[in-house]
Design a protein around this motif. Structure first.
Motif, PDB file in Angstrom:
ATOM      1  N   THR A   1      77.445  38.367  40.141  1.00  0.00           N
ATOM      2  CA  THR A   1      77.423  37.572  38.916  1.00  0.00           C
ATOM      3  C   THR A   1      77.805  36.123  39.212  1.00  0.00           C
ATOM      4  N   PHE A   2      77.564  35.273  38.211  1.00  0.00           N
ATOM      5  CA  PHE A   2      77.855  33.850  38.377  1.00  0.00           C
ATOM      6  C   PHE A   2      79.330  33.609  38.685  1.00  0.00           C
ATOM      7  N   TRP A   3      80.229  34.233  37.897  1.00  0.00           N
ATOM      8  CA  TRP A   3      81.658  33.989  38.091  1.00  0.00           C
ATOM      9  C   TRP A   3      82.147  34.568  39.410  1.00  0.00           C
ATOM     10  N   ALA A   4      81.538  35.651  39.862  1.00  0.00           N
ATOM     11  CA  ALA A   4      81.925  36.213  41.163  1.00  0.00           C
ATOM     12  C   ALA A   4      81.565  35.247  42.285  1.00  0.00           C
ATOM     13  N   TYR A   5      80.352  34.689  42.235  1.00  0.00           N
ATOM     14  CA  TYR A   5      79.967  33.691  43.244  1.00  0.00           C
ATOM     15  C   TYR A   5      80.867  32.461  43.166  1.00  0.00           C
ATOM     16  N   PHE A   6      81.172  32.030  41.932  1.00  0.00           N
ATOM     17  CA  PHE A   6      82.002  30.839  41.761  1.00  0.00           C
ATOM     18  C   PHE A   6      83.403  31.049  42.323  1.00  0.00           C
ATOM     19  N   LEU A   7      83.992  32.219  42.056  1.00  0.00           N
ATOM     20  CA  LEU A   7      85.349  32.494  42.526  1.00  0.00           C
ATOM     21  C   LEU A   7      85.406  32.734  44.028  1.00  0.00           C
ATOM     22  N   ARG A   8      84.266  33.046  44.644  1.00  0.00           N
ATOM     23  CA  ARG A   8      84.260  33.221  46.102  1.00  0.00           C
ATOM     24  C   ARG A   8      84.238  31.888  46.854  1.00  0.00           C
ATOM     25  N   THR A   9      83.934  30.801  46.149  1.00  0.00           N
ATOM     26  CA  THR A   9      83.996  29.483  46.782  1.00  0.00           C
ATOM     27  C   THR A   9      85.450  29.011  46.854  1.00  0.00           C
ATOM     28  N   GLU A  10      85.675  27.866  47.472  1.00  0.00           N
ATOM     29  CA  GLU A  10      87.042  27.367  47.667  1.00  0.00           C
ATOM     30  C   GLU A  10      87.526  26.618  46.420  1.00  0.00           C
ATOM     31  N   THR A  11      87.491  27.271  45.276  1.00  0.00           N
ATOM     32  CA  THR A  11      87.915  26.633  44.018  1.00  0.00           C
ATOM     33  C   THR A  11      89.427  26.469  43.946  1.00  0.00           C
TER      34      THR A  11
END
Length: 380
Positions: free
Chosen positions: A75-85
């Motif tokens: 999902t979008f949020w899963a990909y987003f949270l896997r980045t170095e946020t």
């Protein structure tokens, strides 16, 4: 008499932390504002730098144990949270603390304006970084979706759109940061218009390559994974970028070809062939009997037609030429394969079988030979 601020009242009147000598030093002015404000800001900056690694670890731990990434990995949020946020978010929290410290110190004058612009610029940098990660996550979701469709056009469009959006985010972010630092971006852009002609002349090659990439994207003369020939260059397309296309040659080097050249040159796309032709001439020795040649051709023809990858209607195996030192048999057929390695693998298998048939029938292959006759004259 100047009225004391709320912070000054708390530090110097309501509390009894400092003796009169220290109070006098803290109230004295150095570099446009009282020493206590410098000390307060220095303390706030030091505290922010100390707690930033702690905030980073907390946010990283929260991301690691987030149920969204485990339960819904694509999902979008899963990909987003896997980045170095976690890094930019930690910095944003620290900068908000510094903002609050500046507010509490009740900074005034030009220093307050510079401080506010600097903090806005810093927070804008890290927010733009988060937006960059958002674009990356959105493009990952789009890539997952397009990989499930039958069309290959969207597979090429996603990387192109991803790069375009990221460049847009960086450019717009740079302008926002400049605006946050107090620069008038519109005036700056208007000033750059004076040098627009010179910039356009300098960037005409870049513009040509950009239009070339758009032409390639929509005209689709080739796509990633195709085997192409351009002039004396040949290989497999690895990437189609804004400026250039990267082609991996069969000797494993990487050729970078400008897209302007790709758009105007003749491109021989070997990857879209419905079938790949194999043509070979077998030279038999002149001592081979006609019946043997005929039987050899029939047997080779039968074997090639029985191969599942061969288009049976295209098979030709016939004695067709008297060469200088051989009787030539033409072998011609088409393979239903789509990659270079697959073509070579099937071609090798068929050629080895032909050698086995020749050995079984005791058919010899010719090689260039020359017979020299000499005459010896005896003189009496």
């Amino acid at each position: 008499m100047k009225e004391l601020s709320s912070m000054e009242k708390f530090l110097f009147e309501e509390s009894h932390w400092f003796n009169p000598e220290v109070v006098e030093v803290l109230k004295s002015t150095t570099f446009v504002m009282p020493n206590w404000k410098w000390a307060f800001l220095a303390l706030a900056i030091a505290v922010g730098l100390l707690i930033r690694p702690v905030l980073h670890l907390i946010l990283k731990s929260l991301k690691k144990h987030n149920p969204i990434t485990k339960k819904y990995p694509n999902t979008f949020w899963a990909y987003f949270l896997r980045t170095e946020t976690d890094r930019p978010m930690a910095w944003i929290l620290v900068i908000l603390l510094w903002f609050a410290a500046g507010d509490a110190a009740e900074l005034t004058g030009k220093f307050a304006t510079y401080y506010e612009h600097f903090m806005r610029g810093l927070i804008a940098i890290f927010i733009i970084r988060l937006v960059y990660y958002l674009v990356d996550a959105a493009c990952s979701v789009m890539a997952d979706y397009t990989s499930k469709t039958s069309s290959t056009f969207d597979d090429q469009l996603v990387p192109f759109a991803s790069k375009a959006l990221k460049i847009l985010v960086v450019v717009m972010g740079f302008l926002i940061v400049l605006q946050s630092f107090g620069l008038n971006v519109m005036s700056l852009l208007a000033g750059l218009g004076l040098g627009g002609l010179a910039l356009a002349l300098a960037a005409q090659d870049t513009a040509a390559n950009l239009f070339g990439s758009i032409t390639i994207l929509f005209d689709r003369p080739f796509q990633v994974g195709d085997w192409v020939k351009i002039k004396d260059m040949e290989g497999t397309v690895e990437e189609i970028g804004f400026r250039s296309t990267r082609v991996r040659t069969f000797y494993n080097s990487l050729i970078t070809i400008p897209n302007a050249m790709m758009a105007k040159e003749t491109v021989d796309n070997m990857g879209v062939r419905p079938a790949r032709r194999v043509r070979q001439v077998l030279g038999l020795v002149y001592e081979t009997a006609p019946e043997t040649i005929e039987a050899f051709c029939d047997r080779v023809r039968y074997y090639i037609r029985s191969d599942e990858k061969v288009i049976a209607d295209t098979v030709t195996v016939h004695f067709n030429n008297y060469n200088a030192s051989s009787l030539d048999v033409l072998v011609n057929f088409h393979l239903k394969v789509y990659t270079g390695p697959e073509e070579l693998e099937h071609q090798q298998r068929i050629f080895i079988e032909i050698l086995k048939i020749a050995a079984d029938m005791k058919v010899s292959f010719a090689y260039p030979t020359q017979t020299v006759y000499s005459q010896v004259t005896t003189v009496k």
